[in-house]
Design a protein around this motif. Structure first.
Motif, short mmCIF file in Angstrom:
data_model
loop_
_atom_site.label_atom_id
_atom_site.label_comp_id
_atom_site.label_asym_id
_atom_site.label_seq_id
_atom_site.Cartn_x
_atom_site.Cartn_y
_atom_site.Cartn_z
N ARG A 60 -106.10 -25.48 9.89
CA ARG A 60 -107.13 -26.47 10.20
C ARG A 60 -108.53 -25.88 10.32
NH1 ARG A 60 -104.54 -28.72 15.58
NH2 ARG A 60 -102.78 -28.62 14.12
N ASP A 61 -108.61 -24.56 10.55
CA ASP A 61 -109.94 -23.93 10.63
C ASP A 61 -110.34 -23.29 9.31
OD1 ASP A 61 -108.11 -21.85 10.62
OD2 ASP A 61 -109.17 -20.67 12.14
N ASN A 145 -107.89 -18.67 25.49
CA ASN A 145 -108.15 -18.78 24.06
C ASN A 145 -109.11 -19.94 23.84
OD1 ASN A 145 -108.15 -19.12 21.29
ND2 ASN A 145 -105.93 -19.40 21.10
N LYS A 146 -110.38 -19.62 23.67
CA LYS A 146 -111.41 -20.66 23.54
C LYS A 146 -111.53 -21.20 22.12
CE LYS A 146 -112.69 -20.27 27.86
NZ LYS A 146 -112.40 -21.35 28.84
N THR A 147 -110.75 -20.68 21.19
CA THR A 147 -110.79 -21.19 19.82
C THR A 147 -109.95 -22.47 19.73
OG1 THR A 147 -108.82 -20.08 18.92
CG2 THR A 147 -110.86 -18.78 19.07
N TYR A 156 -97.72 -25.88 13.25
CA TYR A 156 -97.85 -27.31 12.92
C TYR A 156 -98.44 -27.47 11.52
CZ TYR A 156 -98.93 -32.28 13.63
OH TYR A 156 -98.98 -33.65 13.53
N ASP A 157 -99.53 -26.76 11.24
CA ASP A 157 -100.20 -26.89 9.95
C ASP A 157 -99.33 -26.37 8.81
OD1 ASP A 157 -102.27 -27.89 11.42
OD2 ASP A 157 -103.54 -26.11 11.26
N THR A 158 -98.58 -25.32 9.08
CA THR A 158 -97.67 -24.77 8.07
C THR A 158 -96.57 -25.77 7.73
OG1 THR A 158 -98.09 -22.49 8.77
CG2 THR A 158 -96.04 -22.90 7.58
N ILE A 159 -95.96 -26.32 8.75
CA ILE A 159 -94.88 -27.29 8.52
C ILE A 159 -95.41 -28.51 7.79
CG2 ILE A 159 -93.28 -28.85 9.70
CD1 ILE A 159 -93.01 -26.64 11.86
#
Length: 630
Positions: A60-61, A145-147, A156-159
């Motif tokens: 997503r990034d 983790n501020k990212t 999630y994105d891989t699946i």
């Protein structure tokens, strides 16, 4: 009938040479001084019985992650089995450069790809073929983790990409893997993709301070620096260059964790600095504990947690996640404890050190339990699920057992007593003492100690007779058992002890002592088999986030748990408990004087101390065994 004539004078070899010359003449002419390096070679040939694709999947990034997709030719409507790894997805999926699918994949994959599964391996972000920045055990998005990305979002994105782009799949995904891959499997369960239908995390890294890779109950594992150097350095990584001699000597001469890190230039590694800056169980460690993260959520993906009874690296994580999920009211979680070392579930597992099992227990688990679990959740025409709530292997009797809950035994105290005795009844008050000398710590193995290879894999089943009888080790044992004692759970230590110093470590070993005569297996005669070995750093007696100096001479109640086991102490055997104050070089030495951080202890801080273990009466030390009623 048509006849083919060979020209007179031509042999078979000549005909073949003519054919080769004709083939070569079709290629571009070569010059003897041309550059003979070619750009690439596709080692997967047309005759391969599988398809192997490599793709860069966008997150997503915008970061793209290197992913290998493998399935047998002709596969349709196949479930996807995903593993996310820091150990090079390309190499993991090309074990041999063969044209047979079983040969290129890890042994544990054969049962799946031979039944229509699509196997997927992916490099985590920042490593090997994947883009992005690498952070060791990247924390969940939030305070640490501020990212906007973590292992949960990457899974999630891989699946999402896989189910939309792998046309051979049925749109259902399972995730699995051991150790770090077990950690990434667990992270995928946090806000999971709807297509994620099942998970089998194996020996997962869950809480690096409480009992997995970096610390155990506050005691630091300095050999983890080797992993840090190999994992986070692009050039020049590998093991710390301390030589190949006795690790006991190397770590002793290295001094404290800070001095050792300085001597080998390890402070240039951010991950090393982070660990050294957080010696106690503070918010940094607690915020990364995956059992806490999952326990605060409702589990929506059926999950089978797996661990080895003698897992030398990550014995804590799987049972901790199981307990956290069950405490949250989740019923779609099961637990498996096999007779294995770390990750041995994925290999041949007929034995561990001197111990022999009834067949290949790894293969038994994968074919009889793991694959049916995935089948019933992932296949299009799925069979009914019949997953055991708890599956364990009863060592001693050497058989698989099913339980409805864990622990599966009633906790019963086994008391330390006078004259080196262990008894089911509390005896008269008394005490035993020994001198703990940080200059001569008790070794984890007979010297020379090597923290690599088979010695490391099997150290937990090492014969403990090398330590029994040392003046800085106390040994207590029962008489000869006249009936079996079956334990199913994590034995609990209740040690009443005092030190002449201001800090101390305590190590307790639960041991199965074999008969002195054992004609059925002579090499096991008199063997002292470690069933559970664990350490506790004394300064945390008041809380793992509250280190405190111990008051010299004061009796404290030190409580901690040994690893989870299913074991039968057989008739004719004895039960032994050993107590000591060091387990070196696996754990750093406690200086036994008070220093704010043991990581930064100096040579003058390491002092001898007299350790006194109390038993009987109001100060009764005991190991509480989860005794099953067979």
């Amino acid at each position: 009938m048509t006849k083919h004539f060979r020209p007179l004078g031509y042999t078979a070899a000549a005909v073949a040479a003519l054919a080769l010359a004709s083939s070569l003449s079709a290629q571009a002419p070569t010059d003897t001084m041309m550059n003979e390096q070619v750009k690439s070679y596709d080692w997967v040939r047309p005759q391969a019985d599988y398809v192997r694709k490599t793709v860069m999947i966008p997150m997503r990034d915008g970061t793209k992650l290197f992913t290998v997709i493998i399935y047998r030719k002709g596969t349709q409507d196949g479930p996807i089995l995903l593993s996310r790894t820091p150990y090079n997805a390309d190499k993991m999926s090309s074990r041999n450069r063969s044209q047979k699918i079983e040969e290129i994949l890890p042994v544990a994959d054969a049962e799946f790809v031979n039944d229509g599964y699509i196997r997927v391996y992916q490099d985590v972000r920042g490593l090997d073929g994947s883009e992005g920045d690498y952070v060791m055990n990247r924390p969940l998005r939030g305070p640490l983790n501020k990212t906007k990305v973590d292992h949960a979002t990457d899974a999630y994105d891989t699946i999402d990409w896989l189910v939309k782009n792998v046309k051979e799949s049925n749109g259902k995904v399972g995730i699995t893997g051991s150790s770090y891959l077990g950690f990434t499997s667990l992270m995928a369960l946090i806000d999971p993709h709807p297509a994620l239908k099942a998970a089998v995390p194996q020996s997962p890294m869950v809480d690096g301070w409480m009992g997995d890779d970096w610390f155990h109950n506050g005691a630091f594992r300095m050999f983890g620096f080797d992993y840090d150097l190999g994992q986070t350095v692009k050039k020049g990584g590998g093991d710390v260059p301390r030589g190949g001699g006795d690790d006991y000597t190397a770590y002793l001469e290295g001094g404290s964790a800070m001095d050792y890190a300085k001597a080998y230039g390890l402070l240039d590694l951010p991950v090393v600095r982070k660990v050294l800056e957080h010696p106690s169980y503070d918010a940094w460690w607690q915020g990364q504990a995956v059992d806490k993260l999952l326990g605060a959520r409702k589990l929506t993906v059926p999950t089978m947690l797996v661990v080895g009874q003698w897992d030398q690296e990550d014995s804590y994580g799987a049972p901790a996640v199981y307990q956290a999920l069950k405490a949250g009211g989740n019923d779609n979680v099961s637990l498996v404890i096999g007779p294995w070392r770390h990750s041995q579930v994925n290999y041949e597992a007929r034995e561990l050190g001197p111990l022999k099992w009834e067949g290949d227990t790894g293969l038994q688990f994968r074919t009889q339990y793991m694959k049916p679990f995935f089948d019933c959740h992932l296949k299009t025409n799925a069979p009914a699920c019949d997953t055991p709530p708890v599956l364990t292997y009863a060592t001693g009797e050497n058989k698989w057992e099913v339980s409805q809950a864990w622990p599966a035994g009633a906790y019963t105290p086994l008391y330390l007593g006078a004259n080196s005795s262990l008894s089911w009844t509390k005896g008269a008050s008394g005490s035993d003492s020994y001198v703990s000398d940080p200059a001569k710590p008790v070794p984890m193995l007979p010297r020379p100690v090597h923290m690599k290879g088979d010695e490391w894999k099997t150290w937990l089943v090492q014969d403990q007779r090398f330590a029994d009888g040392r003046t800085d080790v106390l040994s207590y044992q029962t008489g000869v058992l006249d009936k079996p004692v079956h334990i199913k759970g994590a034995p609990k230590v209740d040690l009443r002890a005092a030190t002449s110093g201001q800090d101390s470590d305590y190590v307790v070993k639960l041991i199965d002592v074999y008969p002195q005569e054992n004609t059925a297996d002579p090499k096991m005669a008199g063997y002292q088999l470690g069933i559970g070995i664990e350490i506790f750093r004394g300064r945390y007696v008041g809380g793992f986030d509250k280190p405190q100096a111990l008051e010299p001479g004061k009796v404290y109640d030190f409580k901690w748990a040994l690893p989870n086991v299913d074991h039968v102490f057989l008739p004719g055997h004895k039960i032994m408990v050993q107590v000591q104050s060091s387990l070196f070089p696996l754990y750093d030495r406690n200086p036994q004087s008070w220093v704010p951080s043991i990581m930064d202890a100096k040579p003058k801080d390491y002092v001898k101390a007299t350790e006194t273990v109390h038993f009987g009466g109001d100060q009764a030390s005991a190991v509480w065994l989860p005794v099953a009623q067979d």
